[in-house]
Design a protein around this motif. Structure first.
Motif, PDB file in Angstrom:
ATOM      1  N   ALA A   1      34.773   9.146  37.299  1.00 60.58           N
ATOM      2  CA  ALA A   1      33.359   8.921  36.976  1.00 60.58           C
ATOM      3  C   ALA A   1      32.952   7.507  37.371  1.00 60.58           C
ATOM      4  O   ALA A   1      31.905   7.022  36.957  1.00 60.58           O
ATOM      5  CB  ALA A   1      33.135   9.145  35.484  1.00 60.58           C
ATOM      6  N   ALA A   2      33.786   6.824  38.173  1.00 56.38           N
ATOM      7  CA  ALA A   2      33.518   5.425  38.512  1.00 56.38           C
ATOM      8  C   ALA A   2      33.538   5.230  40.029  1.00 56.38           C
ATOM      9  O   ALA A   2      33.506   6.198  40.780  1.00 56.38           O
ATOM     10  CB  ALA A   2      34.546   4.537  37.821  1.00 56.38           C
ATOM     11  N   ASN A   3      33.601   3.978  40.490  1.00 53.09           N
ATOM     12  CA  ASN A   3      33.604   3.727  41.934  1.00 53.09           C
ATOM     13  C   ASN A   3      35.021   3.495  42.461  1.00 53.09           C
ATOM     14  O   ASN A   3      35.237   2.700  43.370  1.00 53.09           O
ATOM     15  CB  ASN A   3      32.709   2.528  42.276  1.00 53.09           C
ATOM     16  N   PHE A   4      35.979   4.167  41.820  1.00 57.53           N
ATOM     17  CA  PHE A   4      37.375   4.048  42.260  1.00 57.53           C
ATOM     18  C   PHE A   4      38.078   5.349  41.953  1.00 57.53           C
ATOM     19  O   PHE A   4      37.578   6.170  41.170  1.00 57.53           O
ATOM     20  CB  PHE A   4      38.072   2.866  41.571  1.00 57.53           C
ATOM     21  N   ILE A   5      39.231   5.529  42.593  1.00 51.39           N
ATOM     22  CA  ILE A   5      40.056   6.688  42.265  1.00 51.39           C
ATOM     23  C   ILE A   5      41.414   6.181  41.775  1.00 51.39           C
ATOM     24  O   ILE A   5      41.807   5.046  42.061  1.00 51.39           O
ATOM     25  CB  ILE A   5      40.229   7.651  43.463  1.00 51.39           C
ATOM     26  N   TYR A   6      42.079   7.017  41.011  1.00 56.42           N
ATOM     27  CA  TYR A   6      43.376   6.650  40.444  1.00 56.42           C
ATOM     28  C   TYR A   6      44.356   7.722  40.845  1.00 56.42           C
ATOM     29  O   TYR A   6      44.106   8.906  40.616  1.00 56.42           O
ATOM     30  CB  TYR A   6      43.251   6.561  38.931  1.00 56.42           C
TER      31      TYR A   6
ATOM     32  N   SER B   1      61.001   5.723  38.130  1.00 49.92           N
ATOM     33  CA  SER B   1      61.132   5.596  39.577  1.00 49.92           C
ATOM     34  C   SER B   1      59.757   5.553  40.233  1.00 49.92           C
ATOM     35  O   SER B   1      59.589   5.004  41.307  1.00 49.92           O
ATOM     36  CB  SER B   1      61.993   6.720  40.150  1.00 49.92           C
ATOM     37  N   GLN B   2      58.727   6.105  39.543  1.00 55.18           N
ATOM     38  CA  GLN B   2      57.350   6.008  40.053  1.00 55.18           C
ATOM     39  C   GLN B   2      57.014   4.575  40.413  1.00 55.18           C
ATOM     40  O   GLN B   2      56.497   4.301  41.479  1.00 55.18           O
ATOM     41  CB  GLN B   2      56.351   6.407  38.942  1.00 55.18           C
ATOM     42  N   ASP B   3      57.303   3.672  39.474  1.00 58.56           N
ATOM     43  CA  ASP B   3      56.830   2.317  39.707  1.00 58.56           C
ATOM     44  C   ASP B   3      57.532   1.638  40.874  1.00 58.56           C
ATOM     45  O   ASP B   3      56.926   0.829  41.567  1.00 58.56           O
ATOM     46  CB  ASP B   3      56.894   1.493  38.417  1.00 58.56           C
ATOM     47  N   THR B   4      58.803   2.003  41.095  1.00 62.52           N
ATOM     48  CA  THR B   4      59.490   1.460  42.267  1.00 62.52           C
ATOM     49  C   THR B   4      58.831   1.989  43.543  1.00 62.52           C
ATOM     50  O   THR B   4      58.556   1.238  44.475  1.00 62.52           O
ATOM     51  CB  THR B   4      60.977   1.883  42.247  1.00 62.52           C
ATOM     52  N   VAL B   5      58.583   3.310  43.566  1.00 59.07           N
ATOM     53  CA  VAL B   5      57.966   3.901  44.749  1.00 59.07           C
ATOM     54  C   VAL B   5      56.538   3.367  44.930  1.00 59.07           C
ATOM     55  O   VAL B   5      56.118   3.037  46.044  1.00 59.07           O
ATOM     56  CB  VAL B   5      57.948   5.455  44.647  1.00 59.07           C
ATOM     57  N   LEU B   6      55.822   3.264  43.823  1.00 57.42           N
ATOM     58  CA  LEU B   6      54.432   2.793  43.916  1.00 57.42           C
ATOM     59  C   LEU B   6      54.351   1.355  44.423  1.00 57.42           C
ATOM     60  O   LEU B   6      53.412   0.990  45.132  1.00 57.42           O
ATOM     61  CB  LEU B   6      53.747   2.915  42.560  1.00 57.42           C
ATOM     62  N   LYS B   7      55.354   0.565  44.063  1.00 60.16           N
ATOM     63  CA  LYS B   7      55.377  -0.825  44.532  1.00 60.16           C
ATOM     64  C   LYS B   7      55.499  -0.851  46.060  1.00 60.16           C
ATOM     65  O   LYS B   7      54.786  -1.591  46.748  1.00 60.16           O
ATOM     66  CB  LYS B   7      56.554  -1.562  43.878  1.00 60.16           C
TER      67      LYS B   7
ATOM     68  N   GLY C   1      52.337   2.871  36.608  1.00 57.58           N
ATOM     69  CA  GLY C   1      52.191   4.326  36.639  1.00 57.58           C
ATOM     70  C   GLY C   1      51.290   4.879  37.725  1.00 57.58           C
ATOM     71  O   GLY C   1      51.317   6.071  37.987  1.00 57.58           O
ATOM     72  N   GLY C   2      50.466   4.051  38.352  1.00 54.12           N
ATOM     73  CA  GLY C   2      49.554   4.599  39.355  1.00 54.12           C
ATOM     74  C   GLY C   2      48.955   3.547  40.272  1.00 54.12           C
ATOM     75  O   GLY C   2      49.177   2.348  40.095  1.00 54.12           O
ATOM     76  N   LEU C   3      48.190   4.020  41.239  1.00 50.37           N
ATOM     77  CA  LEU C   3      47.453   3.127  42.134  1.00 50.37           C
ATOM     78  C   LEU C   3      45.966   3.364  41.934  1.00 50.37           C
ATOM     79  O   LEU C   3      45.517   4.504  41.872  1.00 50.37           O
ATOM     80  CB  LEU C   3      47.782   3.406  43.604  1.00 50.37           C
ATOM     81  N   ARG C   4      45.230   2.269  41.850  1.00 48.99           N
ATOM     82  CA  ARG C   4      43.778   2.368  41.740  1.00 48.99           C
ATOM     83  C   ARG C   4      43.174   1.891  43.055  1.00 48.99           C
ATOM     84  O   ARG C   4      43.499   0.807  43.536  1.00 48.99           O
ATOM     85  CB  ARG C   4      43.295   1.485  40.590  1.00 48.99           C
ATOM     86  N   ILE C   5      42.330   2.722  43.641  1.00 48.11           N
ATOM     87  CA  ILE C   5      41.741   2.400  44.945  1.00 48.11           C
ATOM     88  C   ILE C   5      40.223   2.444  44.829  1.00 48.11           C
ATOM     89  O   ILE C   5      39.639   3.461  44.443  1.00 48.11           O
ATOM     90  CB  ILE C   5      42.202   3.401  46.032  1.00 48.11           C
ATOM     91  N   THR C   6      39.579   1.326  45.165  1.00 48.65           N
ATOM     92  CA  THR C   6      38.116   1.273  45.121  1.00 48.65           C
ATOM     93  C   THR C   6      37.528   2.104  46.253  1.00 48.65           C
ATOM     94  O   THR C   6      38.063   2.121  47.358  1.00 48.65           O
ATOM     95  CB  THR C   6      37.646  -0.192  45.274  1.00 48.65           C
TER      96      THR C   6
END
Ligand SMILES: *Cc1c(COP(=O)(O)O)cnc(C)c1O
Length: 385
Positions: free
Chosen positions: A318-323, A333-339, A357-362
């Motif tokens: 509902a915002a100007n970014f996606i998660y 292991s998510q955070d290692t891969v996400l890094k 836990g995730g990536l936020r992309i504007t």
């Protein structure tokens, strides 16, 4: 963790991690503008040149640099109240007495903490992941932060956990609950159950509803404020209004709460030029907010295309970014891969935010979003799962 060598510094600050600012603000490692800067949820659009010219004229002809700003902000508060009333779903009649302004909404968050919890009087409650400044500012003031979790699928607040935290936290008890509507980084708006819980909170607990992304979500709780003296709504000019460089935020609340915040804030907390910029933005809001529908359709496109990647879990926004999260890995292991994901995107030229836990992309310009899709797909093809 570096140890502070200076014996006059409070010992708890040695363990403390500061907010990681946008890399381009760090002059030693300044980020060239050819990067797609999709890590801080700013608008991708600068002010239109005609509005910059108007502001330049104001600077040359109206602002006296030797004089302190208008410290009462009456004109700005009147203009904000008018915009707030217009933006509400229900008829409301806020006036300047319902508004306080800050050097970014960050300053208002700090004033709220000073006015409610300082000196051992209260703790704050947050549901993580959420905007990090609540916790960071509380820590700088030695205010305890109680964190509860969220549902792993839809990111709804763990309401049972939140309720028992409120019932059980003592010395000091919880005085403030911070929620973002819609939340950052997870992009979800408050649900009916979350709202019912917030409405059920007793009047000795302040509920801060951060509507930084209101212009994108078009859902606001302003209409309920008149019945809820323990609610305060935060807004900012840093996102949809394209004024992140000017640092202007505001809040809407009961006049008595506003009067306290006005006592706590620094005098002349907004520079004259920032006041002028916020006024120009409000006077030209129709023009500035014309870019919102494009952001929303670009967001839908990004989610649709990236959801076709079997490795990704992307929720509605509902915002100007996606998660986005990775589907198959355990959270550790998510955070290692996400890094690695984050670093590879950076190498390709796109800055995004990695939050536990995730990536936020504007959502950026059309061109930036097309590159986001290509680069995310390229990194996924390259990553080991
Ligand atoms: C960006 C943002 C703000 C804005 O902060 P400013 O200090 O006004 O720039 C506030 N709250 C949340 C949740 C945000 O994402």
């Amino acid at each position: 963790m570096t140890k502070i060598m200076l014996p006059f510094i409070r010992s708890d600050l040695a363990q403390f991690t500061a907010y990681k600012p946008h890399p381009s603000s760090d002059t030693a490692n300044s980020v060239p503008t050819q990067f797609d800067r999709l890590d801080t949820n700013e608008s991708p659009y600068d002010l239109p040149p005609e509005l910059k010219e108007k502001l330049a004229w104001t600077y040359q002809q109206v602002i006296e640099t030797n004089r302190y700003p208008d410290g009462g902000y009456e004109t700005l508060k009147d203009a904000i109240a008018e915009y707030v009333n217009e933006s509400a779903a229900l008829p409301v009649s806020n006036t300047a007495a319902n508004i306080s302004v800050g050097n970014g909404s960050d300053e208002i968050i700090r004033s709220v903490l000073i006015a409610t919890c300082l000196g051992g009087e209260g703790s704050v409650l947050v549901a993580t992941p959420t905007f990090s400044m609540y916790g960071i500012l509380a820590q700088t003031l030695r205010i305890p932060v109680v964190a509860v979790g969220r549902n792993e699928t839809n990111f709804e607040i763990d309401l049972q956990g939140a309720q028992s935290a409120i019932e059980q936290t003592q010395n000091p008890p919880i005085r403030v609950v911070f929620v973002v509507h819609p939340n950052s980084p997870t992009a979800n708006s408050l649900t009916a159950a979350e709202l019912a819980w917030l409405r059920s909170l007793p009047e000795h607990i302040l509920v801060v509803i951060d509507e930084a992304y209101f212009e994108f979500s078009q859902t606001t709780l302003v209409g309920e404020l008149s019945q809820r003296p323990n609610w305060l709504i935060l807004r900012t000019f840093s996102k949809a209004f394209r004024l992140a460089s000017h640092r202007v935020g505001y809040c809407i609340a009961h006049p008595e709460a506003i009067a306290i915040l006005e006592k706590v804030r620094l005098p002349y907390n907004l520079p004259s030029f920032s006041i002028a910029a916020a006024l120009v933005a409000l006077q030209n809001r129709t023009l500035l907010l014309e870019s919102i529908p494009q952001t929303l359709s670009e967001r839908a496109k990004l989610i649709e295309i990236l959801s076709q990647q079997p490795e990704l879990q992307i929720n509605a926004s509902a915002a100007n970014f996606i998660y986005l999260r990775l589907k198959s890995n355990s959270l550790n292991s998510q955070d290692t891969v996400l890094k690695t994901f984050h670093q590879k995107l950076r190498k390709l030229g796109t800055l995004v935010r990695h939050i536990s836990g995730g990536l936020r992309i504007t959502v950026g310009t059309i061109e930036e979003n097309a590159r986001t899709v290509n680069r995310v797909q390229a990194v996924l093809a390259d990553l080991e799962f």
